[in-house]
Design an enzyme around this catalytic site. Structure first.
Site, PDB file in Angstrom:
ATOM      1  N   ARG A   1     -73.188  -4.940  17.649  1.00 49.70           N
ATOM      2  CA  ARG A   1     -72.012  -5.771  17.466  1.00 49.70           C
ATOM      3  C   ARG A   1     -71.872  -6.764  18.611  1.00 49.70           C
ATOM      4  NH1 ARG A   1     -69.324  -1.768  14.050  1.00 49.70           N
ATOM      5  NH2 ARG A   1     -67.276  -2.431  13.327  1.00 49.70           N
TER       6      ARG A   1
ATOM      7  N   ARG B   1     -59.238  -6.357  14.060  1.00 47.87           N
ATOM      8  CA  ARG B   1     -60.671  -6.108  13.804  1.00 47.87           C
ATOM      9  C   ARG B   1     -61.369  -7.385  13.352  1.00 47.87           C
ATOM     10  NH1 ARG B   1     -60.974  -1.661   9.486  1.00 47.87           N
ATOM     11  NH2 ARG B   1     -63.194  -1.524   9.943  1.00 47.87           N
TER      12      ARG B   1
ATOM     13  N   ARG C   1     -58.029  -0.701   0.606  1.00 47.44           N
ATOM     14  CA  ARG C   1     -59.168   0.231   0.543  1.00 47.44           C
ATOM     15  C   ARG C   1     -58.701   1.669   0.802  1.00 47.44           C
ATOM     16  NH1 ARG C   1     -64.556  -0.902   4.053  1.00 47.44           N
ATOM     17  NH2 ARG C   1     -63.286  -0.443   5.885  1.00 47.44           N
TER      18      ARG C   1
ATOM     19  N   LYS D   1     -70.774  -4.226   3.590  1.00 51.44           N
ATOM     20  CA  LYS D   1     -71.943  -3.738   4.339  1.00 51.44           C
ATOM     21  C   LYS D   1     -72.322  -2.319   3.933  1.00 51.44           C
ATOM     22  CE  LYS D   1     -70.876  -3.453   8.643  1.00 51.44           C
ATOM     23  NZ  LYS D   1     -69.481  -3.797   8.878  1.00 51.44           N
TER      24      LYS D   1
ATOM     25  N   ARG E   1     -57.889   4.739   6.114  1.00 53.34           N
ATOM     26  CA  ARG E   1     -58.385   4.731   7.500  1.00 53.34           C
ATOM     27  C   ARG E   1     -57.355   4.088   8.427  1.00 53.34           C
ATOM     28  NH1 ARG E   1     -64.388   2.274   7.259  1.00 53.34           N
ATOM     29  NH2 ARG E   1     -63.607   1.415   9.206  1.00 53.34           N
TER      30      ARG E   1
END
Ligand code: AMP
Length: 212
Positions: A87, A163, A126, A13, A152
């Site tokens: 969301r 998540r 990531r 995204k 993160r």
């Protein structure tokens, strides 16, 4: 142009949003980035900080207030691209109200589809370079040796599953909401980023041929 990018964490995204904003000259409004910036600046409510670190969702009212203020900024006068918002259905309904009050409507909701096992693999590997904001994958797109890497908190394996579960629960209501309105465009999010961009642009051309 007002468009919404919907996709699970790790679906690309953010990457697609950056390409689209450059092309259309509109800002990307990423609620995740806004929350992380507030966290970094020490201005984020500690309750929301704990929710984010655990991979949960920040309450709707707080998110709606954030967007309500953000879309009045000067850089939004030609439109904007929402990334990570809405969301939930209450957020989507509130967004419609906020836009209607300003005589605005949504052009398209773009959904990036990526299989779950690929998402887990992308998120866990990531890393972000703190200095440039550049995103790397430890295996497929390794960072340079001098990068100041950040992992993160919500990309750690224990938060990733949560998540993705939250995303699946969320889309079960949100996507049908936009499908009913005829705004949803489902896109294959697997493949090189440039190929995915091609699919996104095609979907936007169909949604709004005058804008391009
Ligand atoms: P993201 O970078 O979009 O994955 O967002 C990171 C985190 O910020 C999420 O896991 C949530 O805790 C929070 N967040 C971002 N956007 C929203 C939203 N629209 N509603 C609720 N929480 C959000």
């Amino acid at each position: 142009m007002i468009a919404i990018l919907v996709g699970p964490p790790g679906s690309g995204k953010g990457t697609q949003a950056k390409v689209l904003t450059a092309r259309f000259g509109i800002p990307q409004i990423s609620t995740g980035d806004m929350l992380r910036a507030a966290k970094q600046a020490g201005t984020l409510d500690p309750r929301y900080r704990a929710i984010m670190d655990a991979g949960g969702l920040v309450p709707d009212e707080a998110m709606i207030e954030l967007i309500d203020k953000r879309i009045d900024a000067d850089d939004c006068k030609n439109g904007f691209l929402l990334d990570g918002f809405p969301r939930t259905v209450p957020q989507a309904e509130a967004l419609e109200g906020l836009l209607a009050r300003r005589s605005l409507t949504i052009d398209a909701v773009l959904q990036l589809d990526v299989p779950r096992d690929l998402l887990e693999e992308r998120l866990i590997h990531r890393r972000t370079d703190k200095r440039s904001g550049q995103i790397y994958h430890l295996v497929y797109n390794p960072p340079p040796p001098d990068a100041e890497l950040e992992h993160r908190a919500d990309d750690r394996p224990e938060a990733v599953g949560k998540r993705l579960d939250a995303y699946e629960a969320m889309t079960s209501a949100l996507l049908p909401y936009y499908e009913t309105k005829g705004l949803l465009r489902r896109l294959d999010g697997v493949g090189p980023p440039e190929e995915v961009t091609g699919r996104v642009l095609l979907a936007l051309d169909r949604a709004n041929p005058v804008a391009t």
